[in-house]
Design a protein around this motif. Structure first.
Motif, PDB file in Angstrom:
ATOM      1  N   ARG A   1       1.965  -0.857  -7.727  1.00  0.00           N
ATOM      2  CA  ARG A   1       2.024   0.568  -8.098  1.00  0.00           C
ATOM      3  C   ARG A   1       0.623   1.179  -8.077  1.00  0.00           C
ATOM      4  N   ARG A   2      -0.354   0.444  -8.580  1.00  0.00           N
ATOM      5  CA  ARG A   2      -1.734   0.945  -8.624  1.00  0.00           C
ATOM      6  C   ARG A   2      -2.327   1.141  -7.226  1.00  0.00           C
ATOM      7  N   THR A   3      -1.849   0.380  -6.249  1.00  0.00           N
ATOM      8  CA  THR A   3      -2.361   0.530  -4.886  1.00  0.00           C
ATOM      9  C   THR A   3      -1.601   1.585  -4.105  1.00  0.00           C
ATOM     10  N   GLY A   4      -0.612   2.238  -4.740  1.00  0.00           N
ATOM     11  CA  GLY A   4       0.071   3.362  -4.107  1.00  0.00           C
ATOM     12  C   GLY A   4       1.461   3.080  -3.573  1.00  0.00           C
ATOM     13  N   ALA A   5       1.950   1.856  -3.714  1.00  0.00           N
ATOM     14  CA  ALA A   5       3.306   1.553  -3.254  1.00  0.00           C
ATOM     15  C   ALA A   5       4.318   2.266  -4.154  1.00  0.00           C
ATOM     16  N   THR A   6       5.440   2.650  -3.568  1.00  0.00           N
ATOM     17  CA  THR A   6       6.546   3.209  -4.345  1.00  0.00           C
ATOM     18  C   THR A   6       7.325   2.041  -4.931  1.00  0.00           C
ATOM     19  N   ILE A   7       7.621   2.113  -6.211  1.00  0.00           N
ATOM     20  CA  ILE A   7       8.333   1.031  -6.892  1.00  0.00           C
ATOM     21  C   ILE A   7       9.744   1.497  -7.212  1.00  0.00           C
ATOM     22  N   LEU A   8      10.726   0.743  -6.739  1.00  0.00           N
ATOM     23  CA  LEU A   8      12.132   0.980  -7.060  1.00  0.00           C
ATOM     24  C   LEU A   8      12.680  -0.277  -7.718  1.00  0.00           C
ATOM     25  N   ALA A   9      13.605  -0.099  -8.645  1.00  0.00           N
ATOM     26  CA  ALA A   9      14.180  -1.255  -9.331  1.00  0.00           C
ATOM     27  C   ALA A   9      15.689  -1.094  -9.463  1.00  0.00           C
ATOM     28  N   LEU A  10      16.382  -2.150  -9.112  1.00  0.00           N
ATOM     29  CA  LEU A  10      17.806  -2.284  -9.385  1.00  0.00           C
ATOM     30  C   LEU A  10      17.878  -3.429 -10.374  1.00  0.00           C
ATOM     31  N   ASP A  11      18.259  -3.098 -11.607  1.00  0.00           N
ATOM     32  CA  ASP A  11      18.136  -4.101 -12.658  1.00  0.00           C
ATOM     33  C   ASP A  11      19.287  -4.017 -13.649  1.00  0.00           C
ATOM     34  N   GLY A  12      19.260  -4.936 -14.607  1.00  0.00           N
ATOM     35  CA  GLY A  12      20.303  -4.998 -15.616  1.00  0.00           C
ATOM     36  C   GLY A  12      19.956  -4.259 -16.893  1.00  0.00           C
ATOM     37  N   GLY A  13      18.931  -3.421 -16.851  1.00  0.00           N
ATOM     38  CA  GLY A  13      18.535  -2.659 -18.039  1.00  0.00           C
ATOM     39  C   GLY A  13      17.266  -3.214 -18.664  1.00  0.00           C
ATOM     40  N   ASP A  14      16.231  -3.413 -17.872  1.00  0.00           N
ATOM     41  CA  ASP A  14      14.959  -3.970 -18.322  1.00  0.00           C
ATOM     42  C   ASP A  14      13.962  -2.830 -18.531  1.00  0.00           C
ATOM     43  N   PRO A  15      13.691  -2.436 -19.779  1.00  0.00           N
ATOM     44  CA  PRO A  15      12.824  -1.288 -20.026  1.00  0.00           C
ATOM     45  C   PRO A  15      11.406  -1.456 -19.484  1.00  0.00           C
ATOM     46  N   GLU A  16      10.866  -2.675 -19.494  1.00  0.00           N
ATOM     47  CA  GLU A  16       9.504  -2.884 -18.979  1.00  0.00           C
ATOM     48  C   GLU A  16       9.453  -2.649 -17.479  1.00  0.00           C
ATOM     49  N   LEU A  17      10.412  -3.193 -16.749  1.00  0.00           N
ATOM     50  CA  LEU A  17      10.467  -3.005 -15.305  1.00  0.00           C
ATOM     51  C   LEU A  17      10.720  -1.538 -14.972  1.00  0.00           C
ATOM     52  N   GLU A  18      11.648  -0.925 -15.673  1.00  0.00           N
ATOM     53  CA  GLU A  18      11.970   0.481 -15.422  1.00  0.00           C
ATOM     54  C   GLU A  18      10.782   1.388 -15.736  1.00  0.00           C
TER      55      GLU A  18
ATOM     56  N   ARG B   1       0.819  -1.205   0.000  1.00  0.00           N
ATOM     57  CA  ARG B   1       0.000   0.000   0.000  1.00  0.00           C
ATOM     58  C   ARG B   1       0.857   1.261   0.000  1.00  0.00           C
ATOM     59  N   ARG B   2       0.208   2.403  -0.049  1.00  0.00           N
ATOM     60  CA  ARG B   2       0.874   3.699   0.038  1.00  0.00           C
ATOM     61  C   ARG B   2       1.720   3.731   1.305  1.00  0.00           C
ATOM     62  N   GLY B   3       2.924   4.279   1.196  1.00  0.00           N
ATOM     63  CA  GLY B   3       3.842   4.326   2.331  1.00  0.00           C
ATOM     64  C   GLY B   3       4.806   3.150   2.359  1.00  0.00           C
ATOM     65  N   GLU B   4       4.517   2.135   1.547  1.00  0.00           N
ATOM     66  CA  GLU B   4       5.417   0.993   1.443  1.00  0.00           C
ATOM     67  C   GLU B   4       6.202   1.099   0.142  1.00  0.00           C
ATOM     68  N   THR B   5       7.331   0.421   0.118  1.00  0.00           N
ATOM     69  CA  THR B   5       8.199   0.440  -1.058  1.00  0.00           C
ATOM     70  C   THR B   5       8.430  -0.982  -1.526  1.00  0.00           C
ATOM     71  N   LEU B   6       8.198  -1.223  -2.808  1.00  0.00           N
ATOM     72  CA  LEU B   6       8.515  -2.507  -3.418  1.00  0.00           C
ATOM     73  C   LEU B   6       9.823  -2.314  -4.182  1.00  0.00           C
ATOM     74  N   PHE B   7      10.862  -2.975  -3.718  1.00  0.00           N
ATOM     75  CA  PHE B   7      12.203  -2.864  -4.295  1.00  0.00           C
ATOM     76  C   PHE B   7      12.483  -4.143  -5.069  1.00  0.00           C
ATOM     77  N   VAL B   8      12.456  -4.033  -6.398  1.00  0.00           N
ATOM     78  CA  VAL B   8      12.666  -5.180  -7.280  1.00  0.00           C
ATOM     79  C   VAL B   8      14.141  -5.225  -7.651  1.00  0.00           C
ATOM     80  N   VAL B   9      14.763  -6.378  -7.413  1.00  0.00           N
ATOM     81  CA  VAL B   9      16.190  -6.546  -7.645  1.00  0.00           C
ATOM     82  C   VAL B   9      16.376  -7.740  -8.579  1.00  0.00           C
ATOM     83  N   THR B  10      16.770  -7.464  -9.811  1.00  0.00           N
ATOM     84  CA  THR B  10      17.014  -8.541 -10.762  1.00  0.00           C
ATOM     85  C   THR B  10      17.968  -8.084 -11.850  1.00  0.00           C
TER      86      THR B  10
END
Length: 189
Positions: free
Chosen positions: A115-132, A90-99
């Motif tokens: 993202r639709r429920t208000g979570a902040t989305i962060l990504a550490l990735d190898g260059g994935d345009p869909e995830l980014e 939910r809002r106030g939470e962060t989803l950190f995707v690491v791949t």
């Protein structure tokens, strides 16, 4: 890590990992930083480093919840959080995707839902345009970028998350650094 930071000091990666590390602090409460990888690659090592940084810095919101695709039956509670936890983000939470690899479609769908429920989305990735494209902020680590590997990025991001923010530089100092990135370092006369 000090050696790596010194070697990378002129590349811009140190500043970028610091900025990204600060984004991890936006989580409001302990347990609200959800760290997830792919079914084949769980970011348990990064989660352990973030847990250490939370303890050392006194920033409880950095204590991550490792989200796993298939936690084994009887796993300890900190290793038993399943992928369904993302649905409760939910809002106030962060989803950190690491791949380092391209995110699979089931992961992208869950990220989009969070993202639709208000979570902040962060990504550490190898260059994935869909995830980014789904992330509010992403740090892409290109393959074969010399000393700055995906593993090094994970270490620097977790360290940066626990550091005290540096005071903002004067505007002219920031503009000078930006110009240096574009044109290269200034050579004295």
């Amino acid at each position: 890590m000090a050696f790596l930071r010194e070697v990378l000091s002129t590349t811009g990666w140190i500043e970028r990992t610091r900025e990204f590390g600060l984004c991890l602090r936006s989580t409001r409460a302990p347990g609200g930083l959800l760290v997830v990888g792919t079914p084949e690659e769980e970011p348990w090592h990064l989660a352990a480093h973030l847990d250490d940084e939370a303890r050392l810095s006194g920033l409880a919101q950095l204590a991550p919840t490792l989200v796993r695709w298939s936690p084994p039956p009887g796993a300890p509670s900190h290793l038993a959080v399943g992928i369904d936890r993302i649905q409760a983000a939910r809002r106030g939470e962060t989803l950190f995707v690491v791949t380092e690899q391209k995110a699979p479609v089931p992961l992208l769908e869950r990220v989009d839902d969070a993202r639709r429920t208000g979570a902040t989305i962060l990504a550490l990735d190898g260059g994935d345009p869909e995830l980014e494209g789904l992330a509010h902020d992403a740090l892409a680590v290109p393959p074969q970028d010399g000393l700055f590997t995906f593993d090094a990025a994970q270490h620097l991001v977790s360290m940066s998350a626990g550091e005290s923010p540096r005071p903002r530089s004067r505007l002219l100092d920031r503009l000078a650094r930006l110009a240096e990135r574009i044109t290269g370092p200034r050579v004295p006369d």
